[in-house]
Scaffold this active site. Structure first.
Site: not given
Ligand code: NAP
Length: 460
Positions: A263, A267, A303, A326-327, A407, A409, A430
């Site tokens: 996680t 990743k 994912d 990543g998501a 996504l 959850y 999610g």
């Molecule tokens: P990540 O790589 O850190 O990416 C986060 C993304 O969200 C970036 O594009 C970031 O934008 C944007 N962001 C962060 N804070 C924000 C805000 N306050 N307003 C607008 N945009 C914002 O994280 P990730 O691994 O992709 O995960 C993202 C979310 O997906 C997690 O928080 C989690 O809730 C969810 N997730 C769910 C599962 C599941 O099994 N359901 C699995 C994985 C992830 P910038 O580029 O501008 O910083």
């Protein structure tokens, strides 16, 4: 260990029957060969069964025979294709240690080219070996606890090697104690600390874990440990909170760690440390699952399956992905596989552009949402997580006929999903992604297909 069954899996010609008999002699445990049981049950030779029932009919009989094998101690050798059906793997794993026997394809050819078994592919025997081995190797790896190469050994030597692995080889207790010492320093629950101390010298128990920084919020340990108990697997899943993928992976040889869920923030960073990366994970540029076998590390991304599967039956043209991490990368891959044209909207425009370079998707910032008329919106930002009352896009852009997949959850009913329902959209929470990605991950790490409704119940 002697109380467990020893199950031998692998392709034809790797020595399962002769090694099984040699193991039976050395341990005094009873020996069963599933192919022999099939012949005894049907009164027919295997080539005859293939001729009259076809391969599917043969597999039905094989499954029926495996279901009747007792789960007490004994040595069982299986047909080369037994692992094709996850139901077989589930039954064979019950109270067992599963040994994969492998051999060089040339050696296999020398051992089997004169047998009377039917061709499964219509290819020449040498080509068939190559093809079937490459198709089945991922299944063998998932289903096995230990691998023994029998290319250069007699059955006697291989049996001794299997016994040595079982008695001494799963882990070096000193290495395992060192690994646990670093885990115990983290913020794991006190019950888990006690449990790890209890199993620190136990060479029978395989280890799995969630690897991230931080990762203490993960619900995976509770779910995995219930599944291991349900399926009678000698395994334990814990939290591996560590900041450095390279250093952590270096600490794993001889600790008995078999698999990892990966996680944030590892990743992407873990990729250079892996020996093989599946093509979908490579395209997405992220790995959330690592299978470890004999110090080889195989990387997967489940994912995207967690997003793809709940979208079954969802149709439309444009899918807007909110976020570019990543998501979001997994979401872009999943919606493309479902035939949507992805649009990536992100707070930071450059990051959206970076993700789009790999996929050719259109990009923008979150405020651009009004310019698009998406059939599907996927939130891949953390907005709305925990007690955050915000939505990543204004509720005014949500319309009936749209599908919204959040996504996030925790909580299950996020502010975005509540706004979407109020606007007449259909929604996917999610938790569905979590459940489906976990089901696929469990299949990769164990070979067992667990029903998603069981996971849904466990998460409730
Ligand atoms: P990540 O790589 O850190 O990416 C986060 C993304 O969200 C970036 O594009 C970031 O934008 C944007 N962001 C962060 N804070 C924000 C805000 N306050 N307003 C607008 N945009 C914002 O994280 P990730 O691994 O992709 O995960 C993202 C979310 O997906 C997690 O928080 C989690 O809730 C969810 N997730 C769910 C599962 C599941 O099994 N359901 C699995 C994985 C992830 P910038 O580029 O501008 O910083």
């Amino acid at each position: 260990m002697a109380k467990r069954r020893i199950v031998l899996i692998g392709y034809r010609g790797t020595g399962k029957s002769s090694i099984g008999r040699a193991l039976s002699k050395k341990t005094g445990l009873g020996y069963l060969d599933t192919d022999q049981l099939i012949e005894d049950t049907t009164g027919k030779k295997i080539p005859q069964i293939f001729e009259s029932e076809g391969e599917a009919g043969f597999r039905d009989i094989e499954q029926h025979v495996i279901a009747r094998i007792p789960s007490g101690a004994g040595i069982i050798s299986t047909g080369g294709g037994a692992v094709i059906r996850p139901a077989n793997v589930q039954m064979l794993r019950m109270n067992s240690i599963v040994i994969l026997l492998t051999s060089d394809p040339d050696v296999i050819y020398q051992r089997i080219h004169r047998t009377d078994r039917p061709s499964l592919t219509g290819l020449s025997p040498r080509e068939e070996i190559e093809q079937i081995l490459s198709e089945r190797m991922p299944l063998y790896r998932s289903a096995a606890d230990i691998v023994v190469d029998t290319s250069m050994t007699t059955a006697e030597e291989a049996a001794l090697r299997v016994l040595d692995k079982i008695e001494n080889g799963i882990c070096d207790p000193q290495k395992r104690r060192e690994l646990f010492a670093s885990v115990i320093k983290t913020d794991i629950p006190s019950g888990e600390k006690i449990h790890l101390k209890r199993i620190s010298d136990d060479r029978d128990i395989f280890l799995y874990g969630i690897f991230g920084y931080p990762c203490m919020h993960s619900k995976s340990p509770g779910i995995y440990n219930r599944l291991f108990a349900d399926y009678g697997m000698p395994a334990h899943y814990t939290w591996f909170e560590h900041p450095d993928p390279g250093a952590f992976l270096q600490s794993l040889p001889n600790t008995g760690v078999r698999g990892l869920s990966v996680t944030i923030p590892h990743k992407e960073a873990i990729l250079p440390y892996l020996d093989e990366i599946k093509h979908d994970a490579e395209s997405i540029g992220a790995v959330n699952t690592v299978l470890i076998q004999e110090e080889e590390k195989f990387g997967f991304n489940t994912d995207w399956k967690g997003i793809y599967r709940p979208l079954e039956g969802t149709e439309g043209d444009t899918a807007v992905i909110l976020g570019a991490g990543g998501a979001a990368a997994a979401a872009v891959y999943a919606v493309s596989m479902r035939g949507f044209t992805p649009v990536i909207l992100n707070r930071n425009r450059d990051r959206a552009g970076h993700l789009a370079r790999k996929t050719g998707a259109e990009t923008g910032v979150l405020e651009d949402i009004g310019k698009f008329h998406p059939d599907l919106v996927i939130n891949a930002t953390p907005v709305g997580m925990g007690s955050d009352p915000n939505t990543p896009i204004p509720p005014s852009v949500l319309h009936p006929g749209m599908k919204v997949f959040d996504l996030v959850y925790t909580p299950r009913d996020t502010p975005l999903l509540q706004a979407a329902l109020a606007a007449g959209c259909s929604v996917i929470p999610g938790t569905e992604m979590f459940i489906h990605q976990l089901a696929e991950q469990f299949r990769i790490l164990t070979g067992i297909e667990t029903p998603v409704f069981r996971l849904r119940e466990m998460l409730a």
